[in-house]
Design a protein around this motif. Sequence first.
Motif, PDB file in Angstrom:
ATOM      1  N   THR A 292       0.847  -1.192   0.000  1.00 51.34           N
ATOM      2  CA  THR A 292       0.000   0.000   0.000  1.00 51.34           C
ATOM      3  C   THR A 292       0.883   1.242   0.000  1.00 51.34           C
ATOM      4  O   THR A 292       2.036   1.202   0.409  1.00 51.34           O
ATOM      5  CB  THR A 292      -0.909   0.044   1.243  1.00 51.34           C
ATOM      6  N   CYS A 373      -5.209  -1.952  -7.799  1.00 49.11           N
ATOM      7  CA  CYS A 373      -6.463  -2.547  -7.320  1.00 49.11           C
ATOM      8  C   CYS A 373      -7.448  -1.526  -6.736  1.00 49.11           C
ATOM      9  O   CYS A 373      -8.582  -1.887  -6.441  1.00 49.11           O
ATOM     10  CB  CYS A 373      -6.166  -3.580  -6.220  1.00 49.11           C
ATOM     11  N   GLU A 374      -6.996  -0.269  -6.533  1.00 47.85           N
ATOM     12  CA  GLU A 374      -7.766   0.639  -5.685  1.00 47.85           C
ATOM     13  C   GLU A 374      -9.234   0.763  -6.081  1.00 47.85           C
ATOM     14  O   GLU A 374     -10.135   0.711  -5.242  1.00 47.85           O
ATOM     15  CB  GLU A 374      -7.121   2.039  -5.705  1.00 47.85           C
ATOM     16  N   VAL A 377     -11.140  -2.650  -5.562  1.00 45.63           N
ATOM     17  CA  VAL A 377     -10.489  -3.350  -4.445  1.00 45.63           C
ATOM     18  C   VAL A 377     -11.357  -4.465  -3.874  1.00 45.63           C
ATOM     19  O   VAL A 377     -10.851  -5.518  -3.482  1.00 45.63           O
ATOM     20  CB  VAL A 377     -10.068  -2.340  -3.358  1.00 45.63           C
TER      21      VAL A 377
END
Length: 387
Positions: A292, A373-374, A377
């Motif tokens: 992250t 992926c945000e 997600v």
Amino acid sequence: MRYFILGATQARDERGLAVPLGGARLRALLAALALRPGRTVPVADLVADVWADDPPQDSPAALQALVGRLRRALGRDAVVSAPGGYRLAAGREDVDLYGFERLADEGAAQLAAGDAEGAARTLREALGLWRGPALADLPDRSGGDHGVRPEARRFAALRQRIEADLRRGSADSALAELTALTAEHPYDEPLHAQLIRALRDAGRRADALAAYERLRRTLADDLGTDPGPEPAALHAALLAEPPPSRAPAPDADPQGQARGNIRPRLTSFVGRERDIADLRADLARSRLVTLTGPGGSGKTRLAEEAAPPGAWLVELAPLDDPSAVPGAVLSALGLRETQLAAREDRAPVRRDATARLVEHLGRRRMLLVLDNCEHVVGAAAELAEVL
């Protein structure tokens, strides 16, 4: 009574219970006495240890009052008055510093005798006695002066414990620690030599060569010197070795060639060696690892650099529909046109994307990198959990 000066000063009774000591001056006095157990310490030395550069006007009287308070805390026989000074009624075996030194000597002897397993255990026990900086309750000047030798012994024992681990074949587990230590001590050649050996023994020859090159540049740029005999000999041996043949990746084509879609970069990647080492260590322990951080912080490049040969990168940035995540993984793996089917009446039945992935990946051991992926997600997390 037992005394502890490897960290905050403590006294513990025969039941192992801590004895309340009160203020900082009282702890400093006990530390100064415990540093010389069973020896008479002159008044002038105790005053210098307890008050450093700011002694009271009538320092002998102030010290006598402080000794009285210490006796009330420990017992009147714990501190003995002697001509010219005071003595702690204790032996070296009652003070953690000297227990550490005894164990450190024992571990060093075991290492010299070739007993790496025994040395690793003994040195871990020795280092486990440390709870913080030595003589932490003495004022800065006197504490620093008295703490130099114990801290040097501690660092030597740490090096020997790492050496024992390397000799007993624990190179992988030592890598993260050595990476951190060499960053903290950039000019410590024995530590760098241990890091190079650990990388070599872990099968990471290229990383070992890169570690030597970082040491060489640091010494040349900052000190104007070259690496000493040990790292230089390791470097020469690495250069003399033929590159190791790579075993086929767990996900390989029929000819045994490693597959995957992460292409080598044309630019170098420097400055994040510790991150790579930490990430590879996490991947060795865990089936799922998440990176992250804010956009542009280098998560994708870090993942690519840490990934082994045969890894697959799935780019999710173009997706605007979370339900398309499994299909995107299929496409990245080159399976979009392949039908993995259950057969009934000899006719193929198309399976849904997630089921096809489970069937394909369940027979293989590989690393799958889901990138960006945000915005999808939830779907990415659901697929990762299923897989």
